[in-house]
Design a protein around this motif. Sequence first.
Motif, mmCIF file in Angstrom:
data_model
loop_
_atom_site.group_PDB
_atom_site.id
_atom_site.type_symbol
_atom_site.label_atom_id
_atom_site.label_comp_id
_atom_site.label_asym_id
_atom_site.label_seq_id
_atom_site.Cartn_x
_atom_site.Cartn_y
_atom_site.Cartn_z
ATOM 1 N N TRP A 158 0.851 -1.205 0.000
ATOM 2 C CA TRP A 158 0.000 0.000 0.000
ATOM 3 C C TRP A 158 0.884 1.252 0.000
ATOM 4 C CZ3 TRP A 158 -0.384 4.213 3.228
ATOM 5 C CH2 TRP A 158 -1.502 5.043 3.037
ATOM 6 N N TYR A 159 1.899 1.259 0.854
ATOM 7 C CA TYR A 159 2.775 2.437 0.976
ATOM 8 C C TYR A 159 3.556 2.686 -0.322
ATOM 9 C CZ TYR A 159 6.009 5.904 2.627
ATOM 10 O OH TYR A 159 6.707 7.082 2.749
ATOM 11 N N ALA A 160 4.012 1.602 -0.967
ATOM 12 C CA ALA A 160 4.784 1.734 -2.215
ATOM 13 C C ALA A 160 3.958 2.452 -3.278
ATOM 14 C CB ALA A 160 5.217 0.361 -2.715
ATOM 15 N N LYS A 161 2.658 2.191 -3.269
ATOM 16 C CA LYS A 161 1.759 2.846 -4.229
ATOM 17 C C LYS A 161 1.701 4.350 -3.941
ATOM 18 C CE LYS A 161 -2.308 2.080 -6.822
ATOM 19 N NZ LYS A 161 -3.023 1.065 -7.512
ATOM 20 N N LEU A 162 1.596 4.705 -2.673
ATOM 21 C CA LEU A 162 1.578 6.129 -2.313
ATOM 22 C C LEU A 162 2.917 6.780 -2.669
ATOM 23 C CD1 LEU A 162 0.482 8.722 -1.001
ATOM 24 C CD2 LEU A 162 1.267 7.848 1.193
ATOM 25 N N ASP A 163 3.995 6.087 -2.355
ATOM 26 C CA ASP A 163 5.332 6.613 -2.619
ATOM 27 C C ASP A 163 5.481 6.963 -4.107
ATOM 28 O OD1 ASP A 163 7.863 7.314 -1.589
ATOM 29 O OD2 ASP A 163 8.743 5.493 -2.412
ATOM 30 N N GLU A 164 4.938 6.085 -4.936
ATOM 31 C CA GLU A 164 5.023 6.257 -6.385
ATOM 32 C C GLU A 164 4.087 7.365 -6.891
ATOM 33 O OE1 GLU A 164 3.975 3.351 -10.077
ATOM 34 O OE2 GLU A 164 4.685 2.376 -8.251
ATOM 35 N N GLU A 165 2.913 7.442 -6.289
ATOM 36 C CA GLU A 165 1.863 8.328 -6.810
ATOM 37 C C GLU A 165 1.734 9.671 -6.098
ATOM 38 O OE1 GLU A 165 -0.143 7.909 -9.451
ATOM 39 O OE2 GLU A 165 0.824 6.014 -9.937
ATOM 40 N N ALA A 166 2.457 9.872 -5.001
ATOM 41 C CA ALA A 166 2.242 11.066 -4.159
ATOM 42 C C ALA A 166 2.279 12.377 -4.950
ATOM 43 C CB ALA A 166 3.252 11.105 -3.020
ATOM 44 N N GLU A 167 3.284 12.537 -5.817
ATOM 45 C CA GLU A 167 3.387 13.800 -6.552
ATOM 46 C C GLU A 167 2.209 13.999 -7.505
ATOM 47 O OE1 GLU A 167 7.192 14.865 -8.148
ATOM 48 O OE2 GLU A 167 8.242 14.348 -6.283
ATOM 49 N N ASN A 168 1.755 12.909 -8.122
ATOM 50 C CA ASN A 168 0.585 13.012 -9.009
ATOM 51 C C ASN A 168 -0.664 13.388 -8.212
ATOM 52 O OD1 ASN A 168 2.149 12.223 -11.177
ATOM 53 N ND2 ASN A 168 1.664 10.053 -10.940
ATOM 54 N N LEU A 169 -0.797 12.800 -7.031
ATOM 55 C CA LEU A 169 -1.962 13.111 -6.177
ATOM 56 C C LEU A 169 -1.955 14.582 -5.769
ATOM 57 C CD1 LEU A 169 -2.010 10.002 -3.788
ATOM 58 C CD2 LEU A 169 -3.653 10.481 -5.596
ATOM 59 N N LEU B 64 3.168 14.623 2.613
ATOM 60 C CA LEU B 64 2.085 13.633 2.476
ATOM 61 C C LEU B 64 2.652 12.222 2.672
ATOM 62 C CD1 LEU B 64 -0.888 12.946 1.769
ATOM 63 C CD2 LEU B 64 -0.170 12.826 -0.633
ATOM 64 N N LYS B 65 3.788 11.955 2.027
ATOM 65 C CA LYS B 65 4.405 10.614 2.139
ATOM 66 C C LYS B 65 4.823 10.298 3.574
ATOM 67 C CE LYS B 65 7.255 11.208 -1.553
ATOM 68 N NZ LYS B 65 8.238 10.857 -2.603
ATOM 69 N N GLU B 66 5.202 11.344 4.314
ATOM 70 C CA GLU B 66 5.658 11.152 5.702
ATOM 71 C C GLU B 66 4.486 11.007 6.681
ATOM 72 O OE1 GLU B 66 9.032 11.382 7.052
ATOM 73 O OE2 GLU B 66 9.607 11.075 4.958
ATOM 74 N N SER B 67 3.263 11.217 6.198
ATOM 75 C CA SER B 67 2.125 11.365 7.133
ATOM 76 C C SER B 67 1.316 10.099 7.377
ATOM 77 C CB SER B 67 1.183 12.457 6.613
ATOM 78 O OG SER B 67 0.457 11.984 5.494
ATOM 79 N N VAL B 68 1.729 8.985 6.770
ATOM 80 C CA VAL B 68 0.876 7.794 6.840
ATOM 81 C C VAL B 68 1.533 6.619 7.564
ATOM 82 C CG1 VAL B 68 -0.420 8.426 4.767
ATOM 83 C CG2 VAL B 68 1.678 7.047 4.552
ATOM 84 N N GLY B 69 2.680 6.874 8.212
ATOM 85 C CA GLY B 69 3.355 5.790 8.916
ATOM 86 C C GLY B 69 4.674 5.441 8.250
ATOM 87 N N ASN B 70 5.385 4.517 8.866
ATOM 88 C CA ASN B 70 6.710 4.126 8.403
ATOM 89 C C ASN B 70 6.648 2.724 7.798
ATOM 90 O OD1 ASN B 70 9.361 2.604 8.920
ATOM 91 N ND2 ASN B 70 9.963 4.749 9.075
ATOM 92 N N SER B 71 7.105 2.597 6.544
ATOM 93 C CA SER B 71 6.928 1.309 5.855
ATOM 94 C C SER B 71 7.954 0.256 6.276
ATOM 95 C CB SER B 71 6.966 1.500 4.340
ATOM 96 O OG SER B 71 8.235 1.930 3.944
ATOM 97 N N THR B 72 9.057 0.682 6.893
ATOM 98 C CA THR B 72 10.031 -0.304 7.380
ATOM 99 C C THR B 72 9.498 -0.928 8.663
ATOM 100 O OG1 THR B 72 11.777 1.121 6.502
ATOM 101 C CG2 THR B 72 12.460 -0.664 7.971
ATOM 102 N N ARG B 73 9.119 -0.055 9.603
ATOM 103 C CA ARG B 73 8.690 -0.538 10.918
ATOM 104 C C ARG B 73 7.190 -0.869 10.977
ATOM 105 N NH1 ARG B 73 11.812 3.934 11.929
ATOM 106 N NH2 ARG B 73 9.944 5.181 12.370
ATOM 107 N N ILE B 74 6.449 -0.463 9.944
ATOM 108 C CA ILE B 74 4.977 -0.616 9.922
ATOM 109 C C ILE B 74 4.389 -0.056 11.219
ATOM 110 C CG2 ILE B 74 3.024 -2.146 9.348
ATOM 111 C CD1 ILE B 74 4.975 -4.042 8.009
#
Length: 316
Positions: free
Chosen positions: A101-112, A132-142
Amino acid sequence: MAEDSLEETLPASQNFIIPKKEIHTVPDMGKWKRSQAYADYIGFILTLNEGVKGKKLTFEYKVSEAVEKLVALLNTLDRWIDETPPVDQPSRFGNKAYRTWYAKLDEEAENLVAMVVPTHLAAAVPEVAVYLKESVGNSTRIDYGTGHEAAFAAFLCCLCKIGVLRVDDQIAIVFKVFNRYLEVMRKLQKTYRMEPAGSQGVWGLDDFQFLPFIWGSSQLIDHPYLEPRHFVDEKAVNENHKDYMFLECILFITEMKTGPFAEHSNQLWNISAVPSWSKVNQGLIRMYKAECLEKFPVIQHFKFGSLLPIQPVTSC
């Protein structure tokens, strides 16, 4: 901070930059507290606190096109959760599907973000999208915590600074945008069983959020009959949570935790003994500064750019 603090005119030659971390050691915390970013961030939080004072979530307020677009952005993030179900794994917590889920945001954030920001401000998109990318949690630590929540407030603050959000959007920023953000974050936390980031356990205010307690207590100032003692009363919460952010937070806690409220949420239990909502509100602002904004483990992750600069406040 004055009313118009939400609206700033950008110099025509604004050079946008990709925000980066600047607080690397505990002594760097002084730089943060003296920075323009800190002054603007806390000013933004307090301006919104004033804006929602005494108002219900169901209050009629202006909804601008920018606000509608931000809600649509959050609806997209919500839809992606539905499209990314949790995977089977041995560990109960930190479902690895969150990373997809996070990878999708990471990829699409600028378009959004580009869909929210008008084309003449396109140069600001890469800078603003970082928050925005920093606001949804950490993908390493979940995990997710108040530092991620602060990044979303910083994202909204940046949109104000570039003029996408305006002073008359104040109420909608909290009631419509931030409230929708909270719903999506709760869904993330539940779906992927996210860990609380840097949680103080039973001694913290809440595992995940802080700002809705500040703004939510402001909403309840001078309420004709709801007092702080009522938020530990199940009936009062069930009857009023749709109108008040604070009670919505309490409801979520009681859904997620078992056992006596005084045991799993000791800080909140103590707050329920405070006589008035304005005292609660003032106390929570002090606590937010001390427990979140002045804590190195939280602020070391904060990123600084041209809109929220690390440079010290310049006196006019």
